[in-house]
Design a protein around this motif. Structure first.
Motif, PDB file in Angstrom:
ATOM      1  N   ARG A  74       0.833  -1.212   0.000  1.00  6.71           N
ATOM      2  CA  ARG A  74       0.000   0.000   0.000  1.00  6.71           C
ATOM      3  C   ARG A  74       0.868   1.263   0.000  1.00  6.71           C
ATOM      4  O   ARG A  74       0.547   2.245  -0.675  1.00  6.71           O
ATOM      5  CB  ARG A  74      -0.891  -0.017   1.243  1.00  6.71           C
ATOM      6  CG  ARG A  74      -2.190   0.705   1.122  1.00  6.71           C
ATOM      7  CD  ARG A  74      -2.942   0.675   2.453  1.00  6.71           C
ATOM      8  NE  ARG A  74      -3.420  -0.652   2.808  1.00  6.71           N
ATOM      9  CZ  ARG A  74      -4.511  -1.221   2.291  1.00  6.71           C
ATOM     10  NH1 ARG A  74      -5.235  -0.575   1.414  1.00  6.71           N
ATOM     11  NH2 ARG A  74      -4.886  -2.416   2.692  1.00  6.71           N
ATOM     12  N   ASP A  75       1.970   1.201   0.728  1.00  8.93           N
ATOM     13  CA  ASP A  75       2.855   2.373   0.812  1.00  8.93           C
ATOM     14  C   ASP A  75       3.418   2.718  -0.563  1.00  8.93           C
ATOM     15  O   ASP A  75       3.526   3.893  -0.932  1.00  8.93           O
ATOM     16  CB  ASP A  75       4.002   2.096   1.795  1.00  8.93           C
ATOM     17  CG  ASP A  75       3.498   1.878   3.212  1.00  8.93           C
ATOM     18  OD1 ASP A  75       4.241   1.276   4.012  1.00  8.93           O
ATOM     19  OD2 ASP A  75       2.367   2.306   3.516  1.00  8.93           O
ATOM     20  N   GLU A 134       0.849   4.365  -2.729  1.00  7.62           N
ATOM     21  CA  GLU A 134       0.621   5.758  -2.311  1.00  7.62           C
ATOM     22  C   GLU A 134       1.751   6.633  -2.793  1.00  7.62           C
ATOM     23  O   GLU A 134       1.530   7.729  -3.318  1.00  7.62           O
ATOM     24  CB  GLU A 134       0.541   5.788  -0.782  1.00  7.62           C
ATOM     25  CG  GLU A 134      -0.098   7.054  -0.234  1.00  7.62           C
ATOM     26  CD  GLU A 134      -0.150   7.002   1.283  1.00  7.62           C
ATOM     27  OE1 GLU A 134      -0.768   6.068   1.822  1.00  7.62           O
ATOM     28  OE2 GLU A 134       0.444   7.893   1.917  1.00  7.62           O
ATOM     29  N   GLY A 161       1.441   7.371  -6.353  1.00  2.88           N
ATOM     30  CA  GLY A 161       0.193   8.032  -6.743  1.00  2.88           C
ATOM     31  C   GLY A 161      -0.716   7.134  -7.567  1.00  2.88           C
ATOM     32  O   GLY A 161      -1.453   7.608  -8.438  1.00  2.88           O
ATOM     33  N   GLN A 181      -3.771   4.301  -7.739  1.00  7.74           N
ATOM     34  CA  GLN A 181      -4.909   3.786  -6.963  1.00  7.74           C
ATOM     35  C   GLN A 181      -4.713   2.303  -6.690  1.00  7.74           C
ATOM     36  O   GLN A 181      -4.309   1.551  -7.583  1.00  7.74           O
ATOM     37  CB  GLN A 181      -6.191   3.997  -7.769  1.00  7.74           C
ATOM     38  CG  GLN A 181      -7.448   3.743  -6.971  1.00  7.74           C
ATOM     39  CD  GLN A 181      -8.710   3.948  -7.799  1.00  7.74           C
ATOM     40  OE1 GLN A 181      -8.651   4.309  -8.973  1.00  7.74           O
ATOM     41  NE2 GLN A 181      -9.842   3.717  -7.195  1.00  7.74           N
ATOM     42  N   THR A 182      -5.027   1.905  -5.468  1.00  2.00           N
ATOM     43  CA  THR A 182      -4.866   0.492  -5.115  1.00  2.00           C
ATOM     44  C   THR A 182      -6.005  -0.334  -5.719  1.00  2.00           C
ATOM     45  O   THR A 182      -7.091   0.202  -5.994  1.00  2.00           O
ATOM     46  CB  THR A 182      -4.875   0.295  -3.590  1.00  2.00           C
ATOM     47  OG1 THR A 182      -6.078   0.876  -3.055  1.00  2.00           O
ATOM     48  CG2 THR A 182      -3.662   0.966  -2.953  1.00  2.00           C
TER      49      THR A 182
END
Lengths: 480, 281
Positions: free
Chosen positions: A192-193, A196, A199, A201-202
């Protein structure tokens, strides 16, 4: 003693010592989905083992067990120490209840299971119970008459409780040959890091399987996540390499075959290339031409090749790429939910990306009874004991794997929580058996090599056509 | 005879009987999973073998590997043996360092070199980049993979060849060199007219052993490449393993093994004839 002689003797002993240590198996345990899992603590609400009645819920319906002293030999793969300890516990409990039956367990690394079974049988020394690497090998073992049908030893309730896909894969002509040890499906794990920071989207974290990313959406994310140095070598990969064995492309068709089969469609007409791409082999399990070299399969492998040629995923294995933050995402079985609990970054689990369909192979290792065993009833009694509800719950807590029995999901609250709830749904709705053929060993070996060649630059069409011919040649011996 | 008995028993049990069993199996179509269902096919496996292009590709790869190894390893081992055949400080440590890879597990060596050869993050490419050279694909390239395995093989086995040469050099009486020095012979003359001729038997042994070891190579292929990319590193023994254990055709694998043994015997006979010597010391 002369000094020179003393020195020679010491040196000789040193060399001998080195030789002996070199002769031992020093092969690094291959990284596979069975190792390095974090042991979860058994939650009080899920612990149902009744220590005074360990045989509760046993499904055994076979004849009375012998009272003569016997030894049951069991061959299985090696697991994490906490999981291995469960086998010791079960052996002790079973022997406590049946003092005349001794359990002798032989453990081998997972990749060596198939070979060990072959050599044991060839030597006329087959164990009473052996573990198959995958349910896909059941057809081969049945064809070669080395597995015992189990139906007469198991209660109807137990049989009905087996997940249909598992029952189908592990049965031949309506007879079950392999116990429902566990089930596996693929998950899509992401850092997830890193998402982020880039930039990006997960992927959706939801039980709604229709929300899964497509391979194209995953590719878009991967291209943004992949980082390279000024000299061109990747510092971060969008997608980590397969982790089975030595890792890297071609290490296990179970993982990479999804790229091909997800480009097919089980609902298409049976004579269409779409259907055949999904099926991956003819119905009689002896023909691959027209199934693995379809236009859809070639399209899939071109996409797969692109991931490697563009440096999105490495061309060789990298141990622990995801855990070491070298890869932003990883395709791994459900085991990942437990395995990644100890990493030092934020991560998530999403649905595996889809092609034309959402697809994961769904199968796992499991136990069979040797057809040549002198103690079929005792072997089945031991297997039904380790497969009873209480022991299954202990196992799935320790291993983090998915049950292969329907009712066990109800008994474990964590399967109602994401991400295990999503993986449970995958098992029920989108987990398909590997290609069912008595020649699965040959099929898999040729496909593994072909997938690797394609990853390293071979023309997908040419490679798949060649593989299809090779597979057909090998599977000809199984034609009736 | 009594002294020879344990070795003879070992040879019979672990070498000759398996060879005869393999020969017998080569006339059958059989799988290890069901040996009782073996079907007699006579020379069928041998006939199939003639048209098996993948097998012949593996033979070519194996011969290339063996020839490459001989041309690199033997001269290198001889040079090392000559350099290290003198009394100087630290010579024991250097000899042990050269010999150490031989006693290291083949699988461990293969894993280490696999990491070193990593096309993106391996130490070899890091060194190349630091020297201003371009990165190399090594094991993921059809043109470089076999050579990469060869380099690793030479690194691992040169110590053994060096040891054989060292033994041979130390058995040459120093009188010959002294006499040659008195006659004004140069170092090169001594090497050419004394060392080489008297090392011929050792050279034969070293060449034969290096050839046999080359034909037996399996572990690096199993660990590092599985015969790829595109059969570029497929060596005969690995192909035999594939046939026997992955393709469930132990009968065919046995036929391949018999043919390989025959090839090796012929090669060894040729080597012995070419390199025989009348020189004795």
């Amino acid at each position: 003693m002369h000094k020179k002689t003393q020195l020679t003797l010491v040196c000789g002993l040193l060399v001998l010592g080195l030789l002996f240590s070199a002769c031992q198996t020093t092969t690094q345990p291959t990284i596979n989905a069975t190792q390095s899992e974090k042991v979860s603590e058994v939650s009080p609400t899920e612990q149902t083992l009744d220590k005074e009645a360990p045989f509760k819920d046993d499904a055994y319906t076979g004849p009375e067990l012998t009272t003569k002293p016997i030894t049951l030999r069991v061959l299985r793969q090696d697991y994490h120490p906490a999981q291995n300890a469960l086998f010791d516990q079960w052996s002790s409990e079973f022997t406590a209840a049946h003092p005349n039956i001794k359990i002798q367990i032989e453990v081998v690394p997972f990749p060596e299971l198939s070979q060990k079974i072959q050599t044991s049988i060839a030597a006329g020394d087959a164990p009473d119970i052996f573990m198959a690497q995958d349910g896909a090998f059941v057809a081969s073992y049945v064809f070669n008459e080395i597995a015992l049908p189990m139906n007469e030893y198991l209660s109807q309730d137990f049989m009905k409780d087996i997940i249909p896909a598992t029952l189908n894969l592990q049965s031949v002509d309506g007879k079950l040959y392999m116990m429902p040890w566990e089930q596996q499906v693929l998950g899509f794990y992401f850092n997830r890091d890193m998402f982020e920071a880039a930039g990006v989207q997960t992927p959706p974290e939801t039980d709604d399987l229709t929300a899964a990313w497509t391979w194209d959406q995953a590719y878009d994310a991967w291209t943004k996540l992949t980082k390279k140095s000024t000299s061109g070598e990747a510092t971060i990969y969008g997608l980590g390499p397969p982790t089975f064995g030595a890792g890297g492309p071609g290490s296990n068709y179970w993982f990479e075959g999804v790229f091909i089969r997800s480009f097919g469609d089980p609902n298409a007409p049976k004579d269409s290339t779409l259907y055949k791409t999904w099926a991956a082999i003819s119905e009689d399990g002896t023909t691959a031409s027209g199934y693995i070299d379809t236009p859809e399969a070639i399209e899939a492998m071109k996409f797969y090749q692109k991931l490697h040629s563009e440096g999105i995923t490495p061309k060789v294995g990298i141990p622990n790429a995801f855990q070491d933050k070298i890869a932003a995402t990883q395709l791994l079985t459900d085991i990942g939910v437990s395995r990644y609990e100890s990493v030092d970054f934020n991560w998530g689990t999403a649905i595996i990306p889809k092609g034309r369909i959402l697809f994961s192979h769904g199968s796992a290792a499991g136990f069979l009874v040797s057809a040549s065993t002198k103690y079929p009833a005792e072997a089945m009694a031991f297997l039904t004991f380790i497969h009873n509800d209480a022991n299954r719950l202990l196992w799935h807590e320790a291993r983090g794997s998915l049950p292969a029995r329907i009712s066990l999901y109800e008994k474990m609250p964590r399967y109602k929580e994401y991400p295990r709830s999503m993986l449970h749904k995958m098992v029920l709705d989108y987990a398909y058996a590997p290609p069912q053929t008595p020649g699965y060993s040959e099929y898999k070996a040729i496909m593994d090599q072909t997938i690797k060649d394609i990853a390293l630059g071979a023309d997908p069409a040419e490679a798949l056509h060649k593989a299809a011919q090779q597979i057909d040649q090998q599977l000809a011996k199984y034609k009736k | 005879m009594a002294f020879l008995l344990p070795t003879l028993v070992g040879l019979i049990l672990f070498q000759y009987i398996p060879i005869f069993v393999a020969l017998n199996n080569s006339f059958y179509k059989m799988s290890l999973l069901n040996p009782k269902a073996a079907q007699f096919v006579g020379l069928g496996n041998y006939i199939n073998l003639l048209s098996d292009t993948i097998f012949w590709k593996s033979v070519v790869n194996t011969i290339l590997y063996a020839v490459g190894k001989l041309f690199i390893q033997i001269p290198l081992a001889l040079i090392l043996a000559i350099i290290l055949n003198r009394q100087m400080r630290g010579v024991g440590i250097v000899r042990s360092s050269v010999f150490a890879p031989i006693v290291t597990s083949g699988a461990v060596v293969a894993v280490l070199w696999d990491l070193m050869y990593h096309p993106d993050n391996g130490i070899l490419n890091s060194i190349f980049l630091a020297l201003g050279l371009s990165k190399q694909p090594f094991l993921v390239s059809e043109s470089q993979a076999l050579l990469s395995i060869l380099v690793m093989g030479v690194w691992q086995d040169v110590g053994f060849s060096m040891l054989l040469f060292l033994g041979g050099l130390q058995n040459i009486p120093s009188d010959y060199y002294e006499a040659a020095s008195i006659d004004g012979a140069s170092q090169f003359d001594k090497f050419r007219h004394i060392t080489l001729p008297l090392l011929r038997r050792t050279l034969l042994l070293t060449v034969v052993m290096a050839t046999v070891f080359s034909f037996r190579v399996f572990t690096p292929i199993y660990v590092m490449t599985n015969g790829g990319p595109n059969n570029a590193t497929l060596l005969s023994v690995y192909y035999i393993y594939q046939q026997g254990f992955q393709y469930m055709s132990m009968g065919y694998a046995s036929a391949l093994a018999v043919v390989l043994i025959l090839m090796l015997v012929i090669i060894t006979i040729i080597q012995s004839r070419i390199m025989r010597t009348e020189f004795e010391y």
